[in-house]
Design a protein around this motif. Structure first.
Motif, PDB file in Angstrom:
ATOM      1  N   ARG A  69     -49.972   1.989 -55.887  1.00 26.88           N
ATOM      2  CA  ARG A  69     -49.646   1.159 -54.708  1.00 26.88           C
ATOM      3  C   ARG A  69     -49.033   1.998 -53.590  1.00 26.88           C
ATOM      4  O   ARG A  69     -49.342   1.806 -52.419  1.00 26.88           O
ATOM      5  N   THR A  70     -48.162   2.934 -53.940  1.00 28.09           N
ATOM      6  CA  THR A  70     -47.515   3.779 -52.930  1.00 28.09           C
ATOM      7  C   THR A  70     -48.536   4.661 -52.222  1.00 28.09           C
ATOM      8  O   THR A  70     -48.539   4.759 -50.986  1.00 28.09           O
ATOM      9  N   LEU A  71     -49.415   5.285 -53.001  1.00 31.68           N
ATOM     10  CA  LEU A  71     -50.437   6.155 -52.395  1.00 31.68           C
ATOM     11  C   LEU A  71     -51.424   5.354 -51.561  1.00 31.68           C
ATOM     12  O   LEU A  71     -51.817   5.779 -50.468  1.00 31.68           O
ATOM     13  N   GLN A  72     -51.828   4.201 -52.058  1.00 31.74           N
ATOM     14  CA  GLN A  72     -52.765   3.375 -51.293  1.00 31.74           C
ATOM     15  C   GLN A  72     -52.122   2.846 -50.021  1.00 31.74           C
ATOM     16  O   GLN A  72     -52.778   2.760 -48.980  1.00 31.74           O
ATOM     17  N   ALA A  73     -50.847   2.511 -50.066  1.00 30.93           N
ATOM     18  CA  ALA A  73     -50.148   2.048 -48.862  1.00 30.93           C
ATOM     19  C   ALA A  73     -50.068   3.164 -47.828  1.00 30.93           C
ATOM     20  O   ALA A  73     -50.269   2.931 -46.630  1.00 30.93           O
ATOM     21  N   ALA A  74     -49.801   4.377 -48.287  1.00 23.57           N
ATOM     22  CA  ALA A  74     -49.756   5.517 -47.364  1.00 23.57           C
ATOM     23  C   ALA A  74     -51.133   5.751 -46.741  1.00 23.57           C
ATOM     24  O   ALA A  74     -51.243   6.059 -45.552  1.00 23.57           O
ATOM     25  N   LEU A  75     -52.176   5.582 -47.525  1.00 20.63           N
ATOM     26  CA  LEU A  75     -53.539   5.761 -47.024  1.00 20.63           C
ATOM     27  C   LEU A  75     -53.885   4.690 -45.987  1.00 20.63           C
ATOM     28  O   LEU A  75     -54.488   4.988 -44.956  1.00 20.63           O
ATOM     29  N   ARG A  76     -53.459   3.465 -46.237  1.00 22.35           N
ATOM     30  CA  ARG A  76     -53.747   2.374 -45.291  1.00 22.35           C
ATOM     31  C   ARG A  76     -53.045   2.569 -43.950  1.00 22.35           C
ATOM     32  O   ARG A  76     -53.498   2.065 -42.931  1.00 22.35           O
ATOM     33  N   LYS A  77     -51.938   3.293 -43.940  1.00 22.96           N
ATOM     34  CA  LYS A  77     -51.206   3.534 -42.693  1.00 22.96           C
ATOM     35  C   LYS A  77     -51.960   4.487 -41.760  1.00 22.96           C
ATOM     36  O   LYS A  77     -51.690   4.523 -40.569  1.00 22.96           O
ATOM     37  N   GLN A  78     -52.874   5.254 -42.325  1.00 23.95           N
ATOM     38  CA  GLN A  78     -53.647   6.190 -41.509  1.00 23.95           C
ATOM     39  C   GLN A  78     -54.684   5.414 -40.704  1.00 23.95           C
ATOM     40  O   GLN A  78     -55.401   4.587 -41.257  1.00 23.95           O
ATOM     41  N   PRO A  79     -54.786   5.694 -39.407  1.00 26.66           N
ATOM     42  CA  PRO A  79     -55.760   4.954 -38.590  1.00 26.66           C
ATOM     43  C   PRO A  79     -57.193   5.267 -39.021  1.00 26.66           C
ATOM     44  O   PRO A  79     -57.506   6.392 -39.388  1.00 26.66           O
ATOM     45  N   LEU A  80     -58.005   4.249 -39.003  1.00 24.59           N
ATOM     46  CA  LEU A  80     -59.417   4.385 -39.354  1.00 24.59           C
ATOM     47  C   LEU A  80     -60.237   3.934 -38.155  1.00 24.59           C
ATOM     48  O   LEU A  80     -60.076   2.811 -37.675  1.00 24.59           O
ATOM     49  N   PRO A  81     -61.102   4.815 -37.634  1.00 22.90           N
ATOM     50  CA  PRO A  81     -61.888   4.418 -36.461  1.00 22.90           C
ATOM     51  C   PRO A  81     -62.817   3.254 -36.781  1.00 22.90           C
ATOM     52  O   PRO A  81     -63.321   3.133 -37.884  1.00 22.90           O
ATOM     53  N   LYS A  82     -62.994   2.390 -35.786  1.00 26.12           N
ATOM     54  CA  LYS A  82     -63.892   1.250 -35.952  1.00 26.12           C
ATOM     55  C   LYS A  82     -65.318   1.754 -36.154  1.00 26.12           C
ATOM     56  O   LYS A  82     -65.722   2.753 -35.574  1.00 26.12           O
ATOM     57  N   LEU A  83     -66.027   1.061 -36.978  1.00 30.11           N
ATOM     58  CA  LEU A  83     -67.426   1.410 -37.234  1.00 30.11           C
ATOM     59  C   LEU A  83     -68.280   0.735 -36.160  1.00 30.11           C
ATOM     60  O   LEU A  83     -68.978  -0.244 -36.408  1.00 30.11           O
ATOM     61  N   ALA A  84     -68.154   1.252 -34.956  1.00 28.26           N
ATOM     62  CA  ALA A  84     -68.882   0.686 -33.825  1.00 28.26           C
ATOM     63  C   ALA A  84     -69.384   1.831 -32.954  1.00 28.26           C
ATOM     64  O   ALA A  84     -68.596   2.611 -32.433  1.00 28.26           O
ATOM     65  N   LEU A  85     -70.668   1.928 -32.854  1.00 25.43           N
ATOM     66  CA  LEU A  85     -71.279   2.965 -32.024  1.00 25.43           C
ATOM     67  C   LEU A  85     -72.055   2.314 -30.889  1.00 25.43           C
ATOM     68  O   LEU A  85     -72.612   1.230 -31.059  1.00 25.43           O
ATOM     69  N   PRO A  86     -72.097   2.983 -29.753  1.00 19.15           N
ATOM     70  CA  PRO A  86     -72.907   2.440 -28.664  1.00 19.15           C
ATOM     71  C   PRO A  86     -74.388   2.518 -29.036  1.00 19.15           C
ATOM     72  O   PRO A  86     -74.763   3.224 -29.980  1.00 19.15           O
ATOM     73  N   PRO A  87     -75.226   1.822 -28.306  1.00 18.09           N
ATOM     74  CA  PRO A  87     -76.665   1.922 -28.575  1.00 18.09           C
ATOM     75  C   PRO A  87     -77.142   3.372 -28.421  1.00 18.09           C
ATOM     76  O   PRO A  87     -76.551   4.153 -27.672  1.00 18.09           O
ATOM     77  N   LEU A  88     -78.189   3.691 -29.139  1.00 11.07           N
ATOM     78  CA  LEU A  88     -78.749   5.038 -29.022  1.00 11.07           C
ATOM     79  C   LEU A  88     -79.250   5.287 -27.598  1.00 11.07           C
ATOM     80  O   LEU A  88     -79.805   4.388 -26.968  1.00 11.07           O
ATOM     81  N   PRO A  89     -79.062   6.506 -27.102  1.00  9.85           N
ATOM     82  CA  PRO A  89     -79.605   6.820 -25.782  1.00  9.85           C
ATOM     83  C   PRO A  89     -81.127   6.862 -25.824  1.00  9.85           C
ATOM     84  O   PRO A  89     -81.744   6.902 -26.891  1.00  9.85           O
ATOM     85  N   ASP A  90     -81.724   6.870 -24.650  1.00  6.06           N
ATOM     86  CA  ASP A  90     -83.181   7.006 -24.570  1.00  6.06           C
ATOM     87  C   ASP A  90     -83.585   8.366 -25.112  1.00  6.06           C
ATOM     88  O   ASP A  90     -82.855   9.352 -24.973  1.00  6.06           O
ATOM     89  N   PRO A  91     -84.764   8.447 -25.725  1.00  3.22           N
ATOM     90  CA  PRO A  91     -85.230   9.741 -26.248  1.00  3.22           C
ATOM     91  C   PRO A  91     -85.352  10.775 -25.127  1.00  3.22           C
ATOM     92  O   PRO A  91     -85.828  10.478 -24.047  1.00  3.22           O
ATOM     93  N   TYR A  92     -84.893  11.966 -25.406  1.00  3.36           N
ATOM     94  CA  TYR A  92     -84.976  13.034 -24.429  1.00  3.36           C
ATOM     95  C   TYR A  92     -86.288  13.811 -24.556  1.00  3.36           C
ATOM     96  O   TYR A  92     -86.679  14.561 -23.693  1.00  3.36           O
ATOM     97  N   TRP A  93     -86.981  13.608 -25.673  1.00  2.35           N
ATOM     98  CA  TRP A  93     -88.171  14.397 -25.967  1.00  2.35           C
ATOM     99  C   TRP A  93     -89.457  13.811 -25.410  1.00  2.35           C
ATOM    100  O   TRP A  93     -90.524  14.337 -25.648  1.00  2.35           O
ATOM    101  N   ARG A  94     -89.376  12.729 -24.683  1.00  2.00           N
ATOM    102  CA  ARG A  94     -90.605  12.142 -24.132  1.00  2.00           C
ATOM    103  C   ARG A  94     -90.839  12.605 -22.727  1.00  2.00           C
ATOM    104  O   ARG A  94     -90.030  12.909 -21.967  1.00  2.00           O
TER     105      ARG A  94
END
Length: 94
Positions: A69-94
């Motif tokens: 519990r102590t180790l897991q609580a310490a781990l939860r205190k660490q910030p975790l980035p949101k799993l949110a990415l912007p849309p993919l850019p347009d292909p550069y290879w066309r």
């Protein structure tokens, strides 16, 4: 997590093949891949830490839920980035 190393390889492959194109053309892709690599890397680190906590606690005698519990609580205190990415850019290879 297998996705994170693949993202790194994709980023470096984009840098390599992108050298044949205008650097500004690949900039958005590289920014997107760097952001994805950062987010997925942090999440992979969290999963690895959780697994190591479980392994450590399983090897401890007598088994104490307090350590877990102590180790897991310490781990939860660490910030975790949101799993949110912007849309993919347009292909550069066309």
């Amino acid at each position: 997590m297998l996705v994170w190393p693949i993202m790194g390889a994709l980023r470096y492959l984009t840098e390599f093949t992108g050298s044949r194109y205008d650097p500004q053309a690949i900039e958005q892709w590289l920014d997107w891949l760097k952001q994805a690599q950062t987010i997925l890397g942090a999440r992979s680190d969290r999963m690895t830490a959780k697994a190591r906590i479980e392994t450590l606690c399983a090897a401890t005698r007598p088994r104490s839920g307090k350590v877990r519990r102590t180790l897991q609580a310490a781990l939860r205190k660490q910030p975790l980035p949101k799993l949110a990415l912007p849309p993919l850019p347009d292909p550069y290879w066309r």
